[in-house]
Design an enzyme around this catalytic site. Structure first.
Site, PDB file in Angstrom:
ATOM      1  CB  ALA A   1      16.321  10.548   1.017  1.00 29.20           C
TER       2      ALA A   1
ATOM      3  NE  ARG B   1      -2.183  -4.338  -0.977  1.00 27.19           N
ATOM      4  CZ  ARG B   1      -1.762  -3.630   0.071  1.00 27.19           C
ATOM      5  NH1 ARG B   1      -0.647  -3.955   0.671  1.00 27.19           N
ATOM      6  NH2 ARG B   1      -2.449  -2.604   0.511  1.00 27.19           N
TER       7      ARG B   1
ATOM      8  CB  ALA C   1     -13.347   9.686  19.394  1.00 27.22           C
TER       9      ALA C   1
ATOM     10  CB  THR D   1       2.767   0.780   5.898  1.00 32.05           C
ATOM     11  OG1 THR D   1       1.397   0.572   6.306  1.00 32.05           O
ATOM     12  CG2 THR D   1       3.656   0.379   7.056  1.00 32.05           C
TER      13      THR D   1
ATOM     14  CB  THR E   1      17.471   9.062  -6.044  1.00 33.06           C
ATOM     15  OG1 THR E   1      16.393   8.135  -6.155  1.00 33.06           O
ATOM     16  CG2 THR E   1      18.045   9.360  -7.417  1.00 33.06           C
TER      17      THR E   1
ATOM     18  NE  ARG F   1      -3.018   3.219   0.470  1.00 35.36           N
ATOM     19  CZ  ARG F   1      -3.319   2.021   0.004  1.00 35.36           C
ATOM     20  NH1 ARG F   1      -3.806   1.103   0.815  1.00 35.36           N
ATOM     21  NH2 ARG F   1      -3.149   1.712  -1.246  1.00 35.36           N
TER      22      ARG F   1
ATOM     23  CD  GLU G   1      -8.652  -1.293   7.324  1.00 35.67           C
ATOM     24  OE1 GLU G   1      -9.441  -1.201   6.379  1.00 35.67           O
ATOM     25  OE2 GLU G   1      -7.406  -1.346   7.159  1.00 35.67           O
TER      26      GLU G   1
ATOM     27  CG  ASP H   1       3.924  -7.077   7.120  1.00 36.53           C
ATOM     28  OD1 ASP H   1       3.446  -6.568   6.087  1.00 36.53           O
ATOM     29  OD2 ASP H   1       3.231  -7.646   7.984  1.00 36.53           O
ATOM     30  N   GLY H   2       5.359  -7.157   4.042  1.00 40.78           N
ATOM     31  CA  GLY H   2       5.462  -7.969   2.816  1.00 40.78           C
ATOM     32  C   GLY H   2       6.675  -7.533   1.990  1.00 40.78           C
TER      33      GLY H   2
ATOM     34  N   GLY I   1       0.841  -1.205   0.000  1.00 37.09           N
ATOM     35  CA  GLY I   1       0.000   0.000   0.000  1.00 37.09           C
ATOM     36  C   GLY I   1       0.870   1.247   0.000  1.00 37.09           C
TER      37      GLY I   1
ATOM     38  CG  ASP J   1       1.173  -2.599   9.934  1.00 41.01           C
ATOM     39  OD1 ASP J   1       2.169  -1.964   9.506  1.00 41.01           O
ATOM     40  OD2 ASP J   1       0.514  -3.368   9.214  1.00 41.01           O
TER      41      ASP J   1
ATOM     42  CG  HIS K   1      -8.135   3.258  -0.518  1.00 33.47           C
ATOM     43  ND1 HIS K   1      -9.241   2.479  -0.359  1.00 33.47           N
ATOM     44  CD2 HIS K   1      -7.092   2.412  -0.673  1.00 33.47           C
ATOM     45  CE1 HIS K   1      -8.892   1.203  -0.421  1.00 33.47           C
ATOM     46  NE2 HIS K   1      -7.592   1.126  -0.606  1.00 33.47           N
TER      47      HIS K   1
ATOM     48  NE  ARG L   1      -2.492  -4.640   5.844  1.00 34.34           N
ATOM     49  CZ  ARG L   1      -2.870  -4.891   4.592  1.00 34.34           C
ATOM     50  NH1 ARG L   1      -3.606  -5.914   4.321  1.00 34.34           N
ATOM     51  NH2 ARG L   1      -2.479  -4.118   3.600  1.00 34.34           N
TER      52      ARG L   1
ATOM     53  CG  ASP M   1      -1.743  -0.011   7.904  1.00 34.67           C
ATOM     54  OD1 ASP M   1      -2.571   0.879   7.644  1.00 34.67           O
ATOM     55  OD2 ASP M   1      -1.648  -1.060   7.235  1.00 34.67           O
TER      56      ASP M   1
END
Ligand code: F6P
Length: 362
Positions: free
Chosen positions: A25, A75, A189, A128, A27, A265, A225, A106-107, A14, A132, A262, A174, A130
């Site tokens: 940076a 992906r 909130a 990312t 490059t 993002r 989500e 991570d992927g 993503g 995460d 999205h 995620r 996230d």
């Protein structure tokens, strides 16, 4: 110092605001050391399909202000196969690419390890929204995404206030509740539901009722989500969609659901993301030039440093209770203790922030 003639840079998974600052940076740092740079278009699939362009200093001009990724992203399922990886390695050989910097989550880092193990040294840079990846305090894109969330929620609050409504907002992340948790604090909130902490639905609804009785008009609830409810046919339903109906039924407050998805993002990266991405990009190239590989560039207590990819991914699985048999066999006691300490720190941070929502948002 290791001599490289040419390195490749790619972004994968993503996209995240700030990836362009990292590309720029990487490059420019490489060029500054006399190393040529090839941009790999569309993540790992660009390596497989030989979609490669040379990058000079001007090619990365003015991208620091832009969201998305100038190198595009993907992906790539094919890269997960041995055949796909071999094609990618063959491309590196054909184009004389001596090493790769891969920006993503991570992927992407698993892909970097796959390349390193097959003879092309690779370094990962976290990108990312996230946040995460347990082993790093920060992933590039997180701050911009959160700022985009608060912009949306602040707007929703205006109209909730006018109409005495409640708005349940589902935010990305995620299976990680970091975006939801921090934006819940920042937006005031009434409640937040995240995968990491059991949600006390009855208490949240009671608090909303009580707030209404004390004169509060606009209410915001944020749901990550990654939180689901059980649907009638055994399917999982996004919890925010369920909660909004319950709030309306049980409090009598007209309630709306919003999923910015999205939208958060994209957009121009914040200072935090431009700065961190630039620092991480520089660090990635420096590590390669020091002859290091199979590392992910991380932020730890404000410092840009690095960590072995396998260590980082295993720590992540430990935190998410996803360790498989044998995962810890490659590590000694001291390393395992270090992983546990990282996980405990994140758990503590989340608990502390979760308590803040309950303590001051009413
Ligand atoms: O990992 C970033 C992320 O935006 C997650 O927050 C979200 O769950 C996922 O990607 C969405 O993926 P896609 O862009 O493939 O729909």
């Amino acid at each position: 110092m290791k001599q490289f003639r040419r390195i490749g840079v790619l972004s994968s998974g993503g996209d995240a605001p700030g990836m362009n600052a990292a590309i720029r940076a990487i490059t420019r740092t490489a060029l500054d050391h006399g190393v040529e740079v090839m941009g790999i278009i569309g993540g790992y699939s660009g390596l497989i399909k030989e979609n490669i362009v040379p990058l000079d200093s001007r090619a990365v001009s003015n991208i620091i202000t832009k969201g998305g990724t100038a190198l595009y992203s993907d992906r790539c399922v094919e890269f997960k196969t041995e055949e796909g990886m071999q094609k990618a390695i063959a491309t590196c050989k054909k184009y004389n690419i001596d090493a790769i910097v891969a920006i993503g989550g991570d992927g992407t880092f698993r892909g970097a390890t796959d390349l390193t193990l097959r003879g092309v040294p690779a370094i990962g840079v976290t990108g990312t929204i996230d946040n995460d990846i347990t082993a790093t305090d920060y992933t590039v894109g997180f701050d911009t995404a959160m700022n985009s969330v608060i912009e949306v929620v602040d707007r929703l609050r205006d109209t909730c206030e006018s109409h005495a409504r409640c708005n349940v907002v589902e935010v990305m992340g995620r299976d990680c509740g970091e975006i939801a948790l921090k934006t819940a604090i920042a937006c005031g909130a009434m409640a937040v539901a995240i995968p990491e902490v059991p949600f006390d639905e009855a208490a949240a609804i009671a608090a909303i009722k009580e707030a209404k009785e004390s004169g509060k008009r606009g209410m915001i609830v944020i749901v990550s989500e990654g939180v689901f409810a059980d649907g009638p046919d055994g399917k999982k339903i996004p919890y925010g969609e369920v909660l909004v109906k319950k709030i309306e039924a049980e409090t009598g407050i007209e309630s709306k659901f919003c999923r910015p998805a999205h939208m958060v993002r994209g957009g121009s990266p914040t200072l935090r993301d431009r700065l961190t991405a630039s620092r991480m990009g520089v660090k990635a190239v420096e590590l390669l030039l020091e002859g290091k590989s199979n590392l992910v560039v991380i932020e730890e207590n404000g410092e840009i440093t690095s960590m072995d990819i396998l260590f980082a991914l295993t720590t992540d699985r430990m935190y998410k209770n996803k360790l498989k048999e044998g995962d810890l066999d490659k590590f000694n006691e001291e390393q395992i203790a270090q992983m546990k300490a990282i996980c405990e720190k994140r758990t503590r941070d989340i608990a502390e922030q979760y308590a803040i929502v309950n303590a001051i948002n009413m």
